[in-house]
Design a protein around this motif. Structure first.
Motif, PDB file in Angstrom:
ATOM      1  N   ARG A   9     -51.277 -33.351 -14.718  1.00 24.24           N
ATOM      2  CA  ARG A   9     -49.878 -32.823 -14.443  1.00 24.24           C
ATOM      3  C   ARG A   9     -49.806 -32.799 -12.983  1.00 24.24           C
ATOM      4  O   ARG A   9     -48.948 -33.455 -12.052  1.00 24.24           O
ATOM      5  CB  ARG A   9     -49.450 -31.510 -15.074  1.00 24.24           C
ATOM      6  N   ASP A  25     -36.281 -28.906  -9.266  1.00 22.33           N
ATOM      7  CA  ASP A  25     -35.247 -29.294 -10.283  1.00 22.33           C
ATOM      8  C   ASP A  25     -35.632 -30.718 -10.723  1.00 22.33           C
ATOM      9  O   ASP A  25     -35.746 -31.181 -11.529  1.00 22.33           O
ATOM     10  CB  ASP A  25     -33.793 -28.864 -10.018  1.00 22.33           C
ATOM     11  N   ALA A  29     -38.969 -31.645 -11.900  1.00 20.78           N
ATOM     12  CA  ALA A  29     -39.167 -31.272 -13.169  1.00 20.78           C
ATOM     13  C   ALA A  29     -38.367 -32.401 -14.477  1.00 20.78           C
ATOM     14  O   ALA A  29     -38.587 -32.670 -15.400  1.00 20.78           O
ATOM     15  CB  ALA A  29     -38.458 -29.978 -13.538  1.00 20.78           C
ATOM     16  N   ARG A  52     -40.110 -34.566 -16.750  1.00 23.04           N
ATOM     17  CA  ARG A  52     -39.669 -34.004 -18.112  1.00 23.04           C
ATOM     18  C   ARG A  52     -40.549 -33.223 -18.537  1.00 23.04           C
ATOM     19  O   ARG A  52     -41.236 -33.106 -19.698  1.00 23.04           O
ATOM     20  CB  ARG A  52     -39.874 -35.490 -19.153  1.00 23.04           C
ATOM     21  N   SER A  53     -40.892 -32.222 -17.588  1.00 24.79           N
ATOM     22  CA  SER A  53     -41.794 -31.000 -17.919  1.00 24.79           C
ATOM     23  C   SER A  53     -40.964 -29.819 -17.076  1.00 24.79           C
ATOM     24  O   SER A  53     -40.011 -29.823 -16.631  1.00 24.79           O
ATOM     25  CB  SER A  53     -42.890 -31.219 -16.717  1.00 24.79           C
ATOM     26  N   SER A  54     -41.545 -28.706 -17.723  1.00 25.67           N
ATOM     27  CA  SER A  54     -40.972 -27.563 -17.250  1.00 25.67           C
ATOM     28  C   SER A  54     -40.976 -27.039 -15.989  1.00 25.67           C
ATOM     29  O   SER A  54     -41.966 -27.548 -15.392  1.00 25.67           O
ATOM     30  CB  SER A  54     -41.447 -26.312 -18.118  1.00 25.67           C
ATOM     31  N   LYS A  55     -40.122 -26.373 -15.268  1.00 23.40           N
ATOM     32  CA  LYS A  55     -40.025 -25.899 -13.787  1.00 23.40           C
ATOM     33  C   LYS A  55     -41.276 -25.090 -13.709  1.00 23.40           C
ATOM     34  O   LYS A  55     -41.889 -25.342 -12.573  1.00 23.40           O
ATOM     35  CB  LYS A  55     -38.900 -25.243 -13.517  1.00 23.40           C
ATOM     36  N   THR A 104     -44.193 -25.128 -15.043  1.00 22.02           N
ATOM     37  CA  THR A 104     -45.307 -26.204 -14.982  1.00 22.02           C
ATOM     38  C   THR A 104     -45.625 -27.072 -13.691  1.00 22.02           C
ATOM     39  O   THR A 104     -46.648 -27.026 -13.090  1.00 22.02           O
ATOM     40  CB  THR A 104     -45.261 -27.082 -16.217  1.00 22.02           C
TER      41      THR A 104
END
Length: 266
Positions: A21, A39, A42, A46-49, A51
């Motif tokens: 990551r 934003d 992310a 395609r990952s959470s903010k 992370t």
């Protein structure tokens, strides 16, 4: 006594995911020299903010990423320092730069040295002409699809000799028609590679970018039978037509021989 895993030390598999990551965030940052927001990162990855934010925090602690203000992230100065120190320290860079300087000055166009990396070519060195209103957008470390560049076709010509080999190399990879001149079938690419191998140099007749043509010759830097890379002169077509570049191939090979030695020509 064996070590016990604790909450502070996740399993190796989780560490690997975390490292992947961080690398993904670092790679995406490189695509945004003017900066990118959390934003946007992310969404692209395609990952959470949270992370992505943790990965950014890791990179910032190492100096590999910076926040310029109002949540805009860029590559850090430490990353650039390491990259340029590594590039300047490579033996091939020191050997090739005087050659590229001569070619750029002689022809008033951009000179490159590139190597094959999978289905792409990677520019290892570049020299722009000392003068000229129009310059190319290529950068050291940048990539282009090999099948539609002169340096790529030059290097592929020594590796792909049959339609079966070309087909295996292409695989499911689409040969995108970037311009009306781009070759988009294995048969057309094989014919071009055969012509390239026969004449000893490759051309890009506005196949990768409209208005830009190029000629490339192989370079052998390690004494092997396969070229380590290729040297090219890329030109704005209205300023230096392809015919003029092809006529200049003997000058280019002469410069390679003088700067790198006759063995560099194979």
């Amino acid at each position: 006594m064996t070590d016990q895993l604790t909450d502070a030390e996740p399993p190796a598999e989780e560490k690997l995911v975390g490292a992947d990551r961080v690398i993904a965030v670092l790679t995406e940052l490189a695509e945004h020299p003017l900066g990118v927001t959390l934003d946007e990162l992310a969404g692209t990855l395609r990952s959470s903010k949270p992370t992505v934010h943790r990965a950014l925090a890791t990179l910032r602690r190492a100096g590999l990423a910076d926040m310029t203000g109002r949540g805009v992230y860029v590559l850090g100065d430490e990353f650039l320092r390491l990259a340029f120190r590594n590039l300047d320290g490579r033996p091939e860079t020191a050997r090739l730069q005087p050659l590229l300087e001569e070619l750029a000055t002689t022809f008033g166009e951009t000179a490159h040295y590139a190597v094959l990396s999978g289905r792409d070519i990677v520019y290892r060195a570049k020299m722009d002409p000392p003068q000229g209103a129009v310059r190319l957008t290529s950068v050291v470390g940048g990539r282009n699809p090999a099948y539609r560049t002169a340096v790529g076709k030059m290097l592929l010509s020594s590796r792909l000799g049959t339609l079966e080999e070309v087909g295996e190399w292409v695989g499911s990879f689409p040969l995108e028609q970037k311009t009306e001149h781009t070759r988009t079938t294995p048969q057309a690419l094989l014919a071009e590679l055969q012509t390239t191998r026969r004449r000893g140099y490759a051309i890009d007749d506005q196949e990768n970018e409209v208005g830009i043509n190029c000629v490339a010759v192989p370079v052998f830097l390690d004494g092997s039978a396969t070229p380590t890379g290729a040297v090219s002169v890329s030109a704005v077509s209205f300023r230096t037509p392809l015919e003029r570049l092809e006529a200049a191939v003997p000058q280019i090979t002469d410069a390679i021989s003088r700067h790198l030695g006759p063995r560099a020509l194979g």
